[in-house]
Design an enzyme around this catalytic site. Structure first.
Site, PDB file in Angstrom:
ATOM      1  N   CYS A  60       0.857  -1.179   0.000  1.00 48.39           N
ATOM      2  CA  CYS A  60       0.000   0.000   0.000  1.00 48.39           C
ATOM      3  C   CYS A  60       0.898   1.235   0.000  1.00 48.39           C
ATOM      4  CB  CYS A  60      -0.864  -0.034   1.266  1.00 48.39           C
ATOM      5  SG  CYS A  60      -1.917   1.404   1.512  1.00 48.39           S
ATOM      6  N   CYS A  73      -1.134   3.723  -6.490  1.00 48.56           N
ATOM      7  CA  CYS A  73      -1.989   3.133  -5.460  1.00 48.56           C
ATOM      8  C   CYS A  73      -2.277   1.718  -5.941  1.00 48.56           C
ATOM      9  CB  CYS A  73      -3.294   3.920  -5.341  1.00 48.56           C
ATOM     10  SG  CYS A  73      -4.558   3.094  -4.355  1.00 48.56           S
TER      11      CYS A  73
HETATM   12  N1  DGL Z   1      -3.878   0.416  -1.757  1.00 48.13           N
HETATM   13  C1  DGL Z   1      -3.696   1.687  -1.097  1.00 48.13           C
HETATM   14  C2  DGL Z   1      -2.510   2.409  -1.744  1.00 48.13           C
HETATM   15  O1  DGL Z   1      -1.712   1.771  -2.418  1.00 48.13           O
HETATM   16  C3  DGL Z   1      -5.028   2.376  -1.073  1.00 48.13           C
HETATM   17  C4  DGL Z   1      -5.155   3.408  -0.039  1.00 48.13           C
HETATM   18  C5  DGL Z   1      -6.523   3.664   0.534  1.00 48.13           C
HETATM   19  O2  DGL Z   1      -6.991   2.842   1.310  1.00 48.13           O
HETATM   20  O3  DGL Z   1      -7.047   4.761   0.290  1.00 48.13           O
HETATM   21  O4  DGL Z   1      -2.314   3.584  -1.586  1.00 48.13           O
END
Ligand code: DGL
Length: 262
Positions: free
Chosen positions: A70, A180
């Site tokens: 993430c 993301c």
């Molecule tokens: N998968 C997360 C990232 O790579 C998402 C973040 C979220 O929960 O807004 O930033």
């Protein structure tokens, strides 16, 4: 050796998907913080608290190395997590360096959560690698919700993207940085808005390469079965319906891996 993966939700499956291919025979644990997703518009302190809890839980389940799958949690918490834990912790960051290197005479579009785009980590990267200022930043926080709700084809999602990409001139860009992990689910729709030849870049391969460098080679048992356990905010997922949904997410992500350019 067990390797833990952590994301706010199911976007990190795109990173796990690659790891499964690169490290067959490994035992993986995947922690999705579904009680608190999305992270992207939350304050840093809150994200750090969630990330601490996730890492603690993965370590209790036996993880000896952890991938923060993430970008948002990495920006907010990786420094703290590394200070507080004596195991390898690998993070994700928007792949600015390779993107700028292949942009040619066009621009680079970095899409991520508002948190990632605001944070010092990204701005340090831009200062270092984007010396000619060819990068633009566009937050797409709602894509996280659409991914969590399995809305990969929904008209609302397409309208949202049309509105956001209406704020830029798609023809200016030759590289799209997926900053993301949730955005990997939407490469097919994103393609509809950009001119032919635009390339996608994400940090997934680099992250898994780095993970492998940190793990002793004798820990790879490529003959064994790959095993994965899933946890939603610490609770192990055992019901068939949910496991089927995760399976179908992997199917979709595998299709998206093939899309490297428009
Ligand atoms: N998968 C997360 C990232 O790579 C998402 C973040 C979220 O929960 O807004 O930033």
């Amino acid at each position: 050796m067990k390797i833990g993966f952590f994301d706010s939700g199911l976007g990190g499956l795109s990173v796990l998907n690659h790891a499964m291919r690169e490290m067959p025979g490994t035992e993986f644990l995947y922690y999705a913080d579904l009680d608190n997703v999305p992270y992207g518009s939350r304050p840093a302190e809150e994200i750090i608290t969630f990330a601490r809890k996730a890492v603690k839980s993965l370590r209790e389940e036996g993880a000896e190395a952890i991938v923060i799958a993430c970008n948002t949690a990495t920006s907010a918490a990786i420094k703290t997590l590394r200070e507080e834990n004596d195991i390898p912790i690998v993070g994700m960051e928007p792949a600015v360096k390779p993107a700028v290197a292949i942009a040619g005479d066009k621009r680079v579009l970095v899409c991520a959560t508002p948190f990632t785009l605001r944070e010092k980590k990204l701005h340090d990267l831009l200062q270092k690698y984007d010396t000619n200022n060819i990068t633009d930043l566009l937050p797409l926080p709602k894509l996280v919700n659409f991914a969590e709700k399995n809305m990969f084809d929904a008209p609302e999602m397409k309208e949202y993207l049309a509105g956001e990409f209406g704020k830029i001139n798609p023809a200016d860009y030759s590289v799209f940085v997926l900053g993301c992990t949730h955005f990997n689910f939407f490469k097919d729709t994103i393609c509809e808005f950009f001119p032919k030849g635009m390339r996608f870049i994400d940090g997934i391969e680099g992250t898994i390469r780095h993970l492998k460098e940190l793990i002793p080679t004798e820990e790879f048992h490529s003959e064994g079965m790959t095993a994965i356990k899933f946890y939603f905010s610490g609770r192990e997922v055992t019901d068939r319906e949910t496991l089927k949904r995760i399976e179908s997410d992997f199917g979709r992500l595998q299709e998206m891996v093939e899309i490297k350019e428009v």
